[in-house]
Write a protein that holds these residues in place. Structure first.
Motif, PDB file in Angstrom:
ATOM      1  N   ALA A  15     -10.954  30.936   6.218  1.00 58.44           N
ATOM      2  CA  ALA A  15      -9.461  31.105   5.289  1.00 58.44           C
ATOM      3  C   ALA A  15      -9.524  29.637   4.841  1.00 58.44           C
ATOM      4  CB  ALA A  15      -8.788  31.854   6.297  1.00 58.44           C
ATOM      5  N   TRP A  16      -8.928  29.494   3.644  1.00 59.76           N
ATOM      6  CA  TRP A  16      -8.533  28.348   2.454  1.00 59.76           C
ATOM      7  C   TRP A  16      -6.770  27.882   3.635  1.00 59.76           C
ATOM      8  CZ3 TRP A  16     -11.674  26.750  -0.302  1.00 59.76           C
ATOM      9  CH2 TRP A  16     -12.150  27.234  -1.874  1.00 59.76           C
ATOM     10  N   ARG A  17      -7.376  26.385   3.714  1.00 58.25           N
ATOM     11  CA  ARG A  17      -6.372  26.038   4.340  1.00 58.25           C
ATOM     12  C   ARG A  17      -5.679  25.071   3.418  1.00 58.25           C
ATOM     13  NH1 ARG A  17      -8.009  26.378  10.780  1.00 58.25           N
ATOM     14  NH2 ARG A  17      -8.216  28.137  10.885  1.00 58.25           N
ATOM     15  N   GLY A  18      -5.265  25.210   3.438  1.00 62.61           N
ATOM     16  CA  GLY A  18      -3.953  23.745   2.293  1.00 62.61           C
ATOM     17  C   GLY A  18      -3.404  22.411   2.973  1.00 62.61           C
ATOM     18  N   VAL A  19      -3.754  20.928   2.350  1.00 60.33           N
ATOM     19  CA  VAL A  19      -2.961  19.811   2.856  1.00 60.33           C
ATOM     20  C   VAL A  19      -1.894  19.567   1.462  1.00 60.33           C
ATOM     21  CG1 VAL A  19      -3.529  17.704   3.538  1.00 60.33           C
ATOM     22  CG2 VAL A  19      -5.637  19.520   3.743  1.00 60.33           C
ATOM     23  N   ALA A  87      -2.203  28.178   1.313  1.00 56.57           N
ATOM     24  CA  ALA A  87      -0.996  27.940   2.123  1.00 56.57           C
ATOM     25  C   ALA A  87      -0.701  26.858   2.831  1.00 56.57           C
ATOM     26  CB  ALA A  87      -1.682  28.839   3.866  1.00 56.57           C
ATOM     27  N   VAL A  88      -0.491  26.078   2.579  1.00 58.70           N
ATOM     28  CA  VAL A  88      -0.012  24.964   3.501  1.00 58.70           C
ATOM     29  C   VAL A  88      -0.062  25.226   4.956  1.00 58.70           C
ATOM     30  CG1 VAL A  88       1.812  22.928   3.385  1.00 58.70           C
ATOM     31  CG2 VAL A  88       0.990  24.710   1.289  1.00 58.70           C
ATOM     32  N   ASN A  89      -1.165  24.622   5.370  1.00 56.44           N
ATOM     33  CA  ASN A  89      -1.062  24.067   7.116  1.00 56.44           C
ATOM     34  C   ASN A  89      -1.183  22.961   6.854  1.00 56.44           C
ATOM     35  OD1 ASN A  89      -3.207  26.229   5.195  1.00 56.44           O
ATOM     36  ND2 ASN A  89      -2.525  26.667   7.546  1.00 56.44           N
ATOM     37  N   LEU A  90      -1.406  21.857   6.197  1.00 55.33           N
ATOM     38  CA  LEU A  90      -0.912  20.797   7.081  1.00 55.33           C
ATOM     39  C   LEU A  90      -0.564  19.369   5.622  1.00 55.33           C
ATOM     40  CD1 LEU A  90      -2.182  18.230   8.640  1.00 55.33           C
ATOM     41  CD2 LEU A  90      -3.601  18.053   7.486  1.00 55.33           C
ATOM     42  N   ILE A  91       0.269  18.783   5.963  1.00 59.49           N
ATOM     43  CA  ILE A  91       1.217  17.229   4.922  1.00 59.49           C
ATOM     44  C   ILE A  91       0.349  16.281   5.234  1.00 59.49           C
ATOM     45  CG2 ILE A  91       3.473  16.518   3.981  1.00 59.49           C
ATOM     46  CD1 ILE A  91       4.747  19.301   4.855  1.00 59.49           C
ATOM     47  N   ILE A 113       5.743  22.653   9.932  1.00 62.43           N
ATOM     48  CA  ILE A 113       4.014  22.256   9.162  1.00 62.43           C
ATOM     49  C   ILE A 113       3.923  20.984  10.031  1.00 62.43           C
ATOM     50  CG2 ILE A 113       3.025  21.441   7.471  1.00 62.43           C
ATOM     51  CD1 ILE A 113       3.504  24.090   7.215  1.00 62.43           C
ATOM     52  N   PRO A 114       2.801  20.847  10.434  1.00 61.03           N
ATOM     53  CA  PRO A 114       2.083  19.503  11.121  1.00 61.03           C
ATOM     54  C   PRO A 114       1.851  18.994  10.227  1.00 61.03           C
ATOM     55  CG  PRO A 114       0.788  21.651  11.807  1.00 61.03           C
ATOM     56  CD  PRO A 114       1.263  22.430  10.718  1.00 61.03           C
ATOM     57  N   LEU A 115       2.051  17.244  10.648  1.00 55.41           N
ATOM     58  CA  LEU A 115       2.136  15.928   9.589  1.00 55.41           C
ATOM     59  C   LEU A 115       1.471  14.770  10.300  1.00 55.41           C
ATOM     60  CD1 LEU A 115       3.642  14.253   8.076  1.00 55.41           C
ATOM     61  CD2 LEU A 115       4.714  13.870   9.535  1.00 55.41           C
ATOM     62  N   LEU A 116       0.201  15.028   9.280  1.00 58.79           N
ATOM     63  CA  LEU A 116      -0.236  13.586   9.338  1.00 58.79           C
ATOM     64  C   LEU A 116      -0.413  12.040   8.370  1.00 58.79           C
ATOM     65  CD1 LEU A 116      -3.372  12.222  10.728  1.00 58.79           C
ATOM     66  CD2 LEU A 116      -4.539  13.123   9.003  1.00 58.79           C
ATOM     67  N   ALA A 117       0.496  11.226   9.716  1.00 61.05           N
ATOM     68  CA  ALA A 117       0.538   9.927   8.556  1.00 61.05           C
ATOM     69  C   ALA A 117      -1.188   9.024   8.656  1.00 61.05           C
ATOM     70  CB  ALA A 117       1.498   9.883   9.597  1.00 61.05           C
ATOM     71  N   ALA A 118      -0.473   8.964   7.515  1.00 66.64           N
ATOM     72  CA  ALA A 118      -2.874   8.452   7.450  1.00 66.64           C
ATOM     73  C   ALA A 118      -2.097   7.433   5.654  1.00 66.64           C
ATOM     74  CB  ALA A 118      -3.284   9.187   7.268  1.00 66.64           C
TER      75      ALA A 118
END
Length: 144
Positions: A15-19, A87-91, A113-118
């Motif tokens: 599946a396509w998973r978007g960031v 789809a947006v799966n991660l921010i 939506i799950p968040l990753l600060a990086a």
């Protein structure tokens, strides 16, 4: 709803998973997208993302005028193949990456939506996004 962000996607488990890459102007959103494209991601949108909800999931695409375009600083606007939507799966947002972060989410249009600060400029940022797409999905027990 339109957000000032970029959107890239990777195929994970069929599946396509978007960031969704967010941050202020000059934060390195397009640069991160360009580096991620070189590591197997696909462009969906750069600079502006049109977001909507369907079936309880958040989706995004480029506005028509920006479809298939990516800003490459020092070069200009380049045309490239792009997915029509995903789809947006991660921010991800710029910020100090924590060693062992507590799960965090951002709610957009009622969808958490799950968040990753990086560090968006770090050389490992595209690889972290790949791992986070799977790890955060499991941690948040989200339907993909």
């Amino acid at each position: 709803m339109i957000r000032h962000a970029g959107l890239i996607a990777r195929r994970v488990e069929g599946a396509w998973r978007g960031v969704l890459i967010e941050g202020p102007s000059g934060a390195g959103k397009s640069d991160l997208a360009l580096r991620a494209l070189a590591q197997g991601f696909h462009l969906v949108a750069d600079d502006r993302v049109l977001l909507w909800v369907s079936g309880g999931r958040l989706f995004g695409r480029a506005p028509d005028a920006l479809a298939g375009l990516l800003e490459v600083r020092g070069v200009g606007i380049v045309s490239m193949p792009a997915l029509p939507f995903c789809a947006v799966n991660l921010i991800t947002t710029p910020g100090p990456g924590e060693r062992m972060p507590d799960p965090a989410t951002v709610t957009i249009l009622g969808v958490p939506i799950p968040l990753l600060a990086a560090d968006l400029s770090g050389p490992s940022a595209p690889a972290k996004l790949s791992h986070a797409l799977t790890a955060f999905d499991a941690a948040h027990k989200r339907r993909i």
